[in-house]
Design an enzyme around this catalytic site. Structure first.
Site, mmCIF file in Angstrom:
data_model
loop_
_atom_site.group_PDB
_atom_site.id
_atom_site.type_symbol
_atom_site.label_atom_id
_atom_site.label_comp_id
_atom_site.label_asym_id
_atom_site.label_seq_id
_atom_site.Cartn_x
_atom_site.Cartn_y
_atom_site.Cartn_z
ATOM 1 N N ASP B 381 -31.704 52.162 61.000
ATOM 2 C CA ASP B 381 -32.601 50.728 60.906
ATOM 3 C C ASP B 381 -31.596 49.808 61.308
ATOM 4 O OD1 ASP B 381 -34.492 49.024 59.749
ATOM 5 O OD2 ASP B 381 -33.319 48.842 58.014
ATOM 6 N N ARG B 556 -25.070 34.196 67.976
ATOM 7 C CA ARG B 556 -26.609 33.753 68.656
ATOM 8 C C ARG B 556 -26.651 32.442 68.513
ATOM 9 N NH1 ARG B 556 -30.213 37.775 66.294
ATOM 10 N NH2 ARG B 556 -31.557 36.238 65.762
ATOM 11 N N GLY B 637 -38.142 47.170 62.928
ATOM 12 C CA GLY B 637 -39.457 46.253 62.683
ATOM 13 C C GLY B 637 -39.220 45.005 63.356
#
Lengths: 364, 1105
Positions: B381, B556, B637
């Protein structure tokens, strides 16, 4: 981690409260030696000795095995050499007919199975070397399967031990009781097939006494066979197997039976018949009077009489000596081979260049 | 199938559906014994032992006392039944706790407090803030006048952000009191496990509304296990209850896991069983022939002339029982024992304690440690597993001024603080965009502390940062945002939100300043999505440089921009936007197009850099495990871009030119098919090149690929060492695990949230991180660890040792059983093939259970290589992965050794103890002693490191053997009375034993030495290097020099199993110290773009998310 803060939390799951953290108190100062050992165990860090198979270690081991084994082998070979042994096969000589055909076989059987015939047989033997006392007298049976499953199980130690367990013959089938359901004592195939040849030995002038006392194991006499258990209904009914027993003597004193009942693991075996307590001189002629009662003629077997002295390894047996010498020799040979390979084609131990992942990058 | 639910109908159709009782139990009180026994006996080994034990009851054929088999058998069964019962009892308790939780439910028009298990379909359930939803509900009313409520769905899908749920239009505006009396019918599908879909209709009965059908979607539901947040109350009608809820349906029954080692042991057991049958048949026939020809002549055996019908079977059955010890009954007990110890070692490991939370690692499943050493694929994950799930604003560049470069934190940069307090317009505008341009919901608690709930962690980070720079986003009241800047309250009305899509890579808001009435477009997004849209004349070079610089640091980046809009321009555009939004066909694409019409001529304000903190040691862990030949797949996800960002920053994939990303996408079958073919083609070509190729797939395309192109996708899965799957559902994660498992790979799934539970349960090994998303994953998992980096230790240290130890232990168990069994077989040849046992019952039982078990049990302390060496050379794990230490050929070695040793023991024994010494008990004891000595030396020779315990066990066991036998020999009633005393006094006995030992061990030692030195395995080389001291130092150097970027293409001496793609070469042998060389948005990496036009359509179509 423990040095910073000695408390450690442990996550524990309990069905009622879910996960919960428990504090485990421990302080480095309080660590006892047991705790330390436990700590090392739980962390899989117990001090360990990690030997590896270096050429030195392996070659030394092999050489020392060789050096130790060869002398032991020679020693036992010479011990075996010192044993003086007289082996005399008499089953074929003590029977009227010796043919191979069916008729001869039948004749042999009827001879041996007939209780009335005179089965006395006289053998003359020569002592090859001086035999010091005690000289053991054995009978040897070949191809006789005392270890057959049906045979070896057919006994009842409880019955032999105490008179109260007389009826305990379940395991003794098919020789457990006579027709009117009285138990046979001693029951079972082993006792029933008791060996019953007898030997009388004499020199030219006078008979030699064969001492038949203490031929059985003391433990058998003292505990395995009861001193108040007497033979009953033994060999009273057809088929009659081997020897009969003196019903006035308790089982513990029937030493021939006790010896016989120590079943042999191999199909060729010797059992102690008695001991001669005098020396026999070299080239002395002895005469053996044999009562050839025991039936070995229905199957392919041999009966032999053995007179033998003993040494520290027991009777005559070259196997151990030869085996020791060959194992020792092999080890020496291997050691030499390894030394040679080591000299001719040395290979450094633990060379990282042999690791394939290094191998590839190194060549690049 | 549909179900019709009548709302609030206490007496109607309640029994049709189950109540809300949750049950995870496997057994009930009544079916426990039969069911458990049935389960235990479904294992072949247990059936076998039961058969043997039953046969032994027949005294005609049993060689030994039946108790010798029944005792251990019953013990084994009792132990595993107790364990099962205990586990089930715990499940019962936790179910009970959930079932007896009290909830407010409307009964006869009145709210009542009842137990959760008594909720029925159709009941109206009332929830208060922070309540857990007890079953799947359709929302009917909330405290919010607009009918909105917030739920946290972390337990369901693992996403920690708050989600909004709205009440259906039909029940909008119904009064609080009337909600008690509401009646109606819901038509909904039968229970399924799809947590993203709920297609139903609601019709309320008069007097509430007209007869219109009101469509329901997942937006109108509250699913079981979610939490109601930030909403005072909410009520809903129960539609699915108990085990039929979406969560209950997706909760697969965790099947007991069987390790590869266990499977191999079972296989070998089967082989031994076949061998045993052959032996039994051969000996049985030989025995019957011998009986008919020889034994009939032997009067002393007294074979009866007539025999029962089963006569022919007796001898084969005797041999069957005699040979039954070939399959050691002790192996199961020993394995269970050592396995629980492996698990304990994991629990105890001080180096796997999370220092922050002080939570220890824990092995819940104690039976599968060996599999850890054989892992080939790790499916991980992302959020919370690789990352810490904490985004922090670190630096920014406003109008060419860099802030935060000196100290690494812009928030404490004096220059920036100064700029804020002096009121520099650029900085203030920048902060405004940070605070406004988002979809964050501020939540003010009673104490006045404001917390933010955001769908995107980036936005939350920006808002937080703005807040700490005195631009505090205070309140969101409908469409009006309130911002407190240095005590000044600014209000903005949000007119439109131009949502973020992965294609546009930017989001914008149109706001109207309530003070001046001016309309602004505020945007933020990836540099390549913002910078080209700068107004003509603005220099963007400094911004590009800033982006580049930040990306180098692994941050980021987001570019912030704004533009003032004319009223007219906005009004015109607004109409188009509304129209596009109401389109039914191609809506996404049209909306994007319309957005583009507004998003131009930006005034670029600056660049914000956010750190998405990876967990400590993640890149190192991944590169180490990569070197160990393990492939990584990321299943998340999350959005595609975010996933790729993280993948880049944690060594998951390499940036160009070393790495290449292949995009597998598409909305329709055709598109996916073509995309899949292209990716496959590229994959096949590049597979021979030293390139790090990974494919990226999203949930939609994955769904299609798995459904229609399973074969091609499977091939892709096998070819690809790395994959990134984004926007996948929990059940898709499980499907991917299933796919890899079906290709016979060992999979490890690691995750931290409730959405990973299914994958964790599905995988061969499930690892849960006891992290911020709670403990669901940790509870469902086989292992729970505190940090991702412990995975290295879990696999390389614990997994590897466990595998090695079990490999030795299991084969050794067979060896010792075969050894004694071969002796029995040989003995039968000299005992008239009648099935006599050479050894007595006591010896046989003690041999298997006691004499030979204890020395080998301490092999759990054996370490072939030190932990450091393994960590330095993770490649060595290959031996475990490929099953090098336990396979048919190593087993053949042990088989041969058993045969050889049996011959040695038997031949020497029967030739030494001949004639007058051939007494049965003595011969048997000599042979037994020979076996014991040999096995002690075998264990010693195979032990790599001797601790004090090993010495104690190995040599102590020898002493114990003599002690026990001397004691037994002293008991008058025992069969072997005085035997041992007699033997120990004889020099012949000792010389025989020494001969057996040396003749047995000499050749083994020589052979082992030869292979160790001249045919050495990599393990041997490392052992030598480690223990001889010297070269190990240089070894480290070579290792660091030799970080090859390329694939090992050489003809490896280690051949690959099953012709797989190379699982072994250190493809990504990047230096572990070079961490977080990540790449910000826009740094070029090569999406597969060969057919640009085609892929641009895919891109357009993949906007839906």
């Amino acid at each position: 981690m423990k040095e910073d803060d000695p408390t450690v939390l442990k996550a524990e799951y309990s069905p009622s409260d879910g996960w919960r953290l428990t504090k485990i108190e421990s302080s480095p100062e309080e660590l006892t030696r047991v705790d330390e050992a436990e700590e090392k165990f739980t962390q899989q860090e117990l001090p360990a000795c990690k030997p590896i198979l270096t050429p030195g270690l392996v070659i030394t081991t092999l050489i020392s095995i060789g050096i130790i084994f060869v002398p032991i082998g020679l020693g036992s070979l010479s011990a075996s050499e010192h044993v003086v042994e007289i082996v005399d096969r008499y089953d074929d000589a003590c029977i009227p007919s010796n043919g191979d055909d069916e008729a001869a076989k039948r004749e042999r059987l009827s001879f041996i199975q007939n209780a009335k015939t005179n089965k006395t047989c006289i053998r003359n033997l020569v002592v090859p070397k001086k035999m010091k006392h005690p000289i053991h007298v054995y009978y040897q049976l070949d191809n006789f399967y005392q270890n057959h499953r049906r045979y070896v199980k057919s006994r009842s130690d409880r019955q032999y031990r105490s008179p109260g367990s007389e009826g305990d013959t379940k395991t003794c089938a098919p020789e457990s009781e006579v027709d009117d359901h009285r138990p046979i004592v001693p029951c079972g195939l082993i006792a029933w097939s008791l060996f019953n040849d007898t030997y009388g030995i004499s020199t030219k002038d006078n008979p030699i006494l064969i001492n038949k006392k203490d031929i059985a194991w003391p433990s058998d006499k003292n505990s395995k066979f009861g001193s108040n258990v007497y033979p009953k209904n033994f060999q009273k009914q057809d088929p009659v197997g081997g020897g009969k027993l003196n019903e006035s003597l308790p089982l513990s004193e029937q030493e021939d039976l006790l010896v016989w009942m120590r079943t042999a693991a191999l199909p060729n075996f010797r059992k102690l018949y008695g001991r001669i307590e005098t020396d026999l001189e070299a080239d002395e002629k002895i005469t053996v009077v044999i009562q050839n009662n025991y039936n070995t003629y229905s199957f392919d077997s041999k009966k032999q009489l053995v007179l033998s002295t003993t040494t520290w390894i027991g009777g005559k047996n070259d196997f151990l000596g030869k085996a020791y010498i060959s194992v020792g020799g092999t080890c020496l040979f291997l050691a030499i081979a390894f030394i040679l390979t080591y000299v001719i084609k040395p290979r450094p131990l633990g060379d990282p260049a042999y690791l394939s992942w290094n191998l590839n990058s190194a060549t690049r | 199938m549909k179900r019709y639910i009548y709302i609030n109908h206490d007496d109607l159709a309640q029994d049709l559906y189950c109540d809300n009782r949750i049950s995870n139990r496997k057994y009930t009180l009544w079916n426990f014994l039969p069911k458990n026994l049935w389960e235990q006996f479904s294992r072949f080994m247990n059936q076998y032992f039961l058969l043997i034990a039953c046969l032994q009851l027949w005294s005609l054929i049993t060689p030994v006392n039946p108790a010798s088999t029944w005792g251990p058998l019953i013990f084994i069964f009792a132990v595993s039944a107790t364990k099962e019962a205990w586990d089930d009892y715990n499940r019962y308790l936790s179910d009970k706790k959930a079932n007896e939780k009290e909830v407010w439910v409307v009964r006869q028009g009145v709210k009542k407090l009842i137990q959760s298990q008594d909720i029925h379909v159709g009941n109206i359930v009332w929830l208060r803030e922070n309540d857990e939803v007890p079953c799947d509900l359709v929302l009917l009313g909330t405290a919010d006048p607009q009918g909105i409520c917030y739920v946290e769905t972390a337990a369901l899908d693992g996403e920690t952000d708050l989600k909004t749920r709205v009440i259906p239009s039909a029940s909008m505006g119904i009064d609080f009191e009337l909600l008690h009396k509401i009646k109606g019918v819901i038509e909904c599908p039968s229970p399924d496990k799809d947590i993203r879909r709920f297609d139903a209709n609601l019709r309320l009965f008069p007097p509430f509304l007209d007869n219109d059908m009101c469509p329901l979607t997942i937006k109108n539901t509250l699913l079981q296990s979610c939490y109601l947040r930030n909403t005072e109350w909410a009520c809903g009608v129960a539609v699915y209850t108990g085990n039929e809820t979406k969560l209950g349906m997706s909760r697969g029954i965790a099947e007991p896991k069987l390790t590869a080692v266990d499977a191999m042991i079972d296989k070998l057991t089967g082989a031994i069983f076949v061998f045993q049958i052959v032996v039994v048949i051969v000996l049985g026939i030989a025995g019957n022939i011998w009986k008919n020809t020889e034994a009939k002549k032997q009067w002393y055996v007294e074979y009866p002339n007539e025999s029962p019908w089963y006569e022919l079977l007796i001898i084969p059955l005797r041999f069957e029982l005699l040979c039954s010890i070939m399959i050691p009954i002790s192996i199961k007990v020993s394995l269970d024992l050592v396995k629980s110890l492996y698990a304990k070692f994991i629990d105890w490991d001080d180096q796997m304690v999370d220092l922050e939370t002080r939570i220890r690692s824990h092995a819940t499943n104690t039976a599968i440690s060996e599999d850890l050493g054989q892992v080939e694929y790790i499916l991980t994950d992302k959020t919370g597993t690789l990352t810490e799930n904490k985004m922090i604003f670190k630096r920014c560049c406003i109008r060419g001024t860099f802030y935060g470069n000196e100290n690494g934190d812009a928030l404490s940069d004096a220059e920036l603080l100064n700029a804020v307090s002096t009121g520099s317009t650029d900085v203030i505008q920048f902060l405004k965009v940070m605070a406004i341009c988002n979809t964050v919901v501020p939540i003010q608690s009673n104490t006045g502390v404001i917390s933010y709930k955001a769908q995107s962690q980036d936005e939350e980070a920006l808002v937080r940062a703005a807040a700490s720079l005195h631009m505090v986003f205070v309140n969101k009241n409908g469409n009006v945002l309130e911002i407190n800047f240095n005590g000044l309250l600014l209000r903005y009305e949000v007119l439109d939100i131009l949502e973020f899509t992965s294609d546009r890579k930017r989001m914008s808001v149109v706001v109207k300043c309530c003070l001046s009435g001016k309309i602004y477009l505020l945007s933020k997004g990836a540099d390549e999505a913002i910078l080209p849209l700068a107004r003509s004349g603005q220099q963007t070079r400094t911004f590009s440089e800033a982006v580049e610089q930040y990306a180098q640091l692994g941050l980021r980046t987001l570019c912030l921009a704004s533009r003032e809009l004319d009223d007219d321009e906005y009004r015109e555009w607004s109409l188009m936007f509304k129209e596009a939004n109401s389109k039914l066909v191609d809506r996404e694409w049209r909306v994007a197009e319309v957005c583009q019409r507004l998003e131009h001529d930006f005034e670029i304000l600056g660049v914000a850099a956010i750190e998405d903190r990876l967990q400590d040691g993640v890149p190192e862990t991944i590169s180490t495990l990569r070197k160990a030949g393990i492939n990584f797949w990321m299943l998340t996800g999350d959005k595609q871009n975010t996933a790729i960002q993280i993948a880049l920053s944690c060594n998951f994939v390499s940036p160009e030119p070393k790495g290449q990303l292949l995009l597998l996408s598409g909305k329709t079958e055709d598109e996916v098919c073509r995309s899949l073919e292209r990716v496959l083609l590229t994959m096949r070509i590049t597979n021979t090149e030293p390139k790090d190729v990974a494919f990226v797939v999203d949930g939609w395309a994955l769904e299609i690929a798995l459904k229609h192109y399973r074969k091609a996708f499977t091939e892709l899965a096998i070819l690809s060492r790395t994959a990134i799957c984004c926007r996948v559902t929990p059940s898709q994660k499980a499907q991917l695990v299933e796919l890899l498992k079906s290709c016979d790979y060992r999979t490890l799934a690691i995750g931290d949230g409730g959405n990973d539970v299914r994958m964790i349960q599905q995988a061969d090994i499930g690892v849960g991180i006891s992290g911020r998303e709670g403990l669901q994953a940790a509870r469902a998992a086989d292992y729970s660890i505190g940090k991702f980096r412990f995975l290295t230790r879990l696999i390389l240290v614990h997994g590897r040792y466990s595998y090695n130890r079990t490999a030795f232990l299991s084969q050794y168990s067979f060896y010792k059983s075969l050894l004694i069994c071969f002796i029995q077989i040989f003995f039968s040849f000299i005992s008239g093939v009648s099935g006599t046992s050479l050894f007595n019952s006591v010896s046989l039982m003690a041999y298997n259970v006691f004499y030979t078990s204890i020395p080998v049990l301490v092999s759990v302390l054996d370490k072939d290589l030190s932990e450091n060496t393994v960590m330095q050379h993770p490649q060595i794990l290959f031996y475990c992965q490929a099953g090098r230490l336990l396979n048919p050929s190593t087993f053949a070695g042990w088989f041969g050794r058993a045969l050889f040793h049996a011959i040695v023991v038997f031949v020497i024994t029967i030739h030494s103890f001949v004639f007058e010494k051939s007494e049965m008990e003595e011969v048997s004891m000599v042979a037994l002693s020979g076996c014991i000595w040999l096995q002690a030396f075998v264990v010693a020779l195979e032990t790599n490191s001797f601790t004090i315990l090993q010495h104690l066990a190995i040599w102590g066991n020898l002493v114990a053997f003599y002690a026990i036998n001397l004691i037994v020999s002293a008991i008058p009633s025992s069969e072997m009375h005085t035997i041992m005393f007699r033997l120990c006094r004889q020099p012949l006995y000792w010389t025989t034993i020494i001969l057996i030992t040396m003749a047995g061990m000499g050749p083994v030692l020589a052979l082992k030495y030869f292979r160790y030195t001249y045919r050495s395995s990599k393990i041997n080389i490392l052992q030598q290097a480690e223990r001889l001291g010297g070269p190990i130092l240089s070894l480290g150097n070579i290792e660091s020099q030799s970080r090859s970027l390329e694939k090992d293409i050489s003809p490896l001496s280690i051949s690959q199993p099953k012709n797989r793609n190379p699982v072994y070469e250190p493809l990504l042998s990047d230096s572990p110290s070079a961490t977080r060389r990540s790449i910000g948005p826009g740094t070029p990496f090569d999406f597969f773009q060969s057919q640009t036009r085609l892929s641009s359509t895919y891109m357009r179509n993949s906007k839906d998310n």
